[in-house]
Write a protein that holds these residues in place. Structure first.
Motif, PDB file in Angstrom:
ATOM      1  N   THR A  21      -4.422  -0.876  -2.144  1.00 48.15           N
ATOM      2  CA  THR A  21      -5.510  -0.371  -1.288  1.00 48.15           C
ATOM      3  C   THR A  21      -6.866  -0.799  -1.828  1.00 48.15           C
ATOM      4  OG1 THR A  21      -4.167   1.535  -0.639  1.00 48.15           O
ATOM      5  CG2 THR A  21      -6.546   1.697  -0.294  1.00 48.15           C
ATOM      6  N   LEU A  39       0.735   0.116  -8.286  1.00 44.38           N
ATOM      7  CA  LEU A  39      -0.387   0.766  -7.603  1.00 44.38           C
ATOM      8  C   LEU A  39      -1.576  -0.196  -7.489  1.00 44.38           C
ATOM      9  CD1 LEU A  39      -0.342   4.283  -9.362  1.00 44.38           C
ATOM     10  CD2 LEU A  39       0.631   3.661  -7.133  1.00 44.38           C
ATOM     11  N   ASP A  69       0.594   3.246  -3.178  1.00 43.50           N
ATOM     12  CA  ASP A  69      -0.578   4.117  -3.244  1.00 43.50           C
ATOM     13  C   ASP A  69      -0.360   5.395  -2.439  1.00 43.50           C
ATOM     14  OD1 ASP A  69      -1.880   2.120  -4.728  1.00 43.50           O
ATOM     15  OD2 ASP A  69      -2.591   1.146  -2.900  1.00 43.50           O
ATOM     16  N   THR A 118       0.811  -1.223   0.000  1.00 45.52           N
ATOM     17  CA  THR A 118       0.000   0.000   0.000  1.00 45.52           C
ATOM     18  C   THR A 118       0.842   1.271   0.000  1.00 45.52           C
ATOM     19  OG1 THR A 118      -0.151  -0.259   2.405  1.00 45.52           O
ATOM     20  CG2 THR A 118      -2.027  -1.021   1.095  1.00 45.52           C
TER      21      THR A 118
END
Length: 437
Positions: free
Chosen positions: A422, A419, A223, A220
């Protein structure tokens, strides 16, 4: 008879493991109380937990719908943060509790506005875990990366509260995969789901029979750095300092990094370069040491536009600017890699399409390994103790613009290709209706 003996063995072994774990808890608590008499960090650990249950019960309403996220320290918080903020945005009817084990995380983020409450986690133990859960009564519990407390996990499981581990990273040398790691494996089995960063971690989970509750989500932090870069705001004094000159931005530096930087810098006099140094520690002593290494440098806190005009080196003596500073770099240098603890967060620099340089100790960090493999980063060793390797890399980039641009593009592409962790975790929550319990 064979199965009965095996059962007895396992019963005795597990009881012994819990017994030893209890001894560990006792020794740890005693040790940190003794250390608190002469160690500031230990003192904060102890002081921060005094009257903690009264604070919790006074803060959290009995009818609140609570999601609890726990992080060991600041690094884990940066991994949990994008998930927490995404949940808060999409599920405003819930209240969010953030806890830390270490003062390094709590003291920096105790006023974090993305959570409704920020507290230390009470020390593990059957009584503390039961009382904590009675007060907090969470609908969902999220642990980030590394943090396994036997009694908390046991009580959460017994209460049938959904329990998830996110951004986990496992290596073969960890105790979970050793003959003596039965208790650690049992703690992992308490989780309803394990979101791991890479295929190696997933394979290790398969080896201990936990593949059914494991999936690869990625890290994460990708992100997180992308969100920071997307909200970039310029810093006027930094704009003034940089002007139109190529700038080396060195972030999270330690003394070993600074020794290499000063030696490399002394051989770059013929190039129209500037340098920004943002040390990992900004104590008055360390800042003075930096000013001794770089006598012509100016500190950010003392800078004015007039003073910055002819200065070549700027020392950042505050916290909170580093993630934006990398945006100004022609070349970025991330500290920590000159000592065995390893390099700091390389993604904060790479997200801006900047080639990243760091020392030889980076193998424990999958994002740093991946960045090197992609060509977006270069690791070097200072074998001559003269900063020669770093200087030659910088000189090469100045002379070979094509190589420089290819590596910068590779750095940004590496981040963008990772990416989405999340959203994968949020999707799991939605598919399993965890926000409706």
């Amino acid at each position: 008879m064979h199965y009965w003996l095996y059962f007895c063995y396992q019963f005795k072994y597990n009881n012994l493991a819990v017994f030893l774990y209890n001894i560990f808890l006792w020794v740890f608590k005693a040790g940190i109380h003794i250390a608190s008499l002469f160690n500031a960090k230990a003192a904060k650990w102890v002081k921060g937990r005094k009257g903690l249950f009264n604070q919790l019960s006074g803060a959290i309403p009995a009818d609140a719908k609570v999601i609890w996220m726990h992080c060991a320290s600041l690094g884990e918080f940066e991994q949990g943060r994008p998930l927490l903020e995404k949940m808060k945005e999409e599920y405003p009817e819930y209240r969010f509790l953030l806890t830390f084990f270490s003062p390094s995380g709590y003291e920096v983020q105790k006023n974090y506005k993305g959570a409704d409450w920020v507290f230390y986690l009470p020390a593990d133990g059957p009584h503390n875990a039961r009382r904590f859960l009675e007060i907090v009564h969470p609908s969902l519990v999220i642990f980030v990366k590394y943090e396994f407390w036997y009694y908390y996990l046991k009580k959460i499981k017994y209460r049938s509260i959904p329990l998830v581990l996110v951004s986990a990273l496992f290596r073969p040398d960890m105790s979970f995969f050793s003959w003596y790691g039965g208790l650690q494996r049992k703690m992992l089995s308490r989780f309803d789901h394990l979101f791991v960063q890479n295929a190696q971690s997933a394979e290790l989970m398969k080896g201990i029979g936990l593949e059914n509750i494991c999936s690869i989500s990625g890290d994460t932090r990708f992100d997180r750095v992308a969100a920071i870069a997307g909200r970039f705001e310029s810093i006027p004094l930094i704009d003034e300092f940089c002007g139109n000159k190529p700038v080396i931005v060195a972030g999270s530096t330690w003394p070993a990094d600074e020794q290499v930087l000063v030696k490399a810098w002394s051989g770059l006099n013929n190039y129209p370069l500037k340098m920004i140094i943002a040390p990992h520690e900004i104590t008055e002593k360390h800042i003075q040491e930096l000013k001794s290494l770089f006598p012509d440098a100016i500190c950010f806190s003392a800078a004015t536009k007039v003073q910055l005009t002819d200065k070549k080196i700027l020392i950042i003596d505050n916290i909170g600017m580093l993630s934006r500073l990398y945006r100004y770099g022609w070349i970025t240098y991330v500290g920590g890699g000159m000592v065995k603890n390893g390099v700091h967060n390389v993604l904060e620099a790479a997200v801006y399409d900047k080639v990243v340089l760091f020392g030889p100790y980076y193998q424990k960090y999958t994002e740093a390994v991946g960045l090197v493999q992609s060509g977006g980063a270069i690791s070097f060793s200072d074998d001559t103790n003269e900063g020669q390797a770093l200087r030659l890399i910088i000189e090469n980039f100045y002379k070979d613009e094509s190589d420089y641009r290819i590596r910068c593009e590779a750095a940004g592409t590496f981040v963008r290709s990772h990416l989405g962790a999340t959203n994968k975790i949020i999707q799991y929550f939605q598919e399993n209706r965890l926000f409706t319990n």
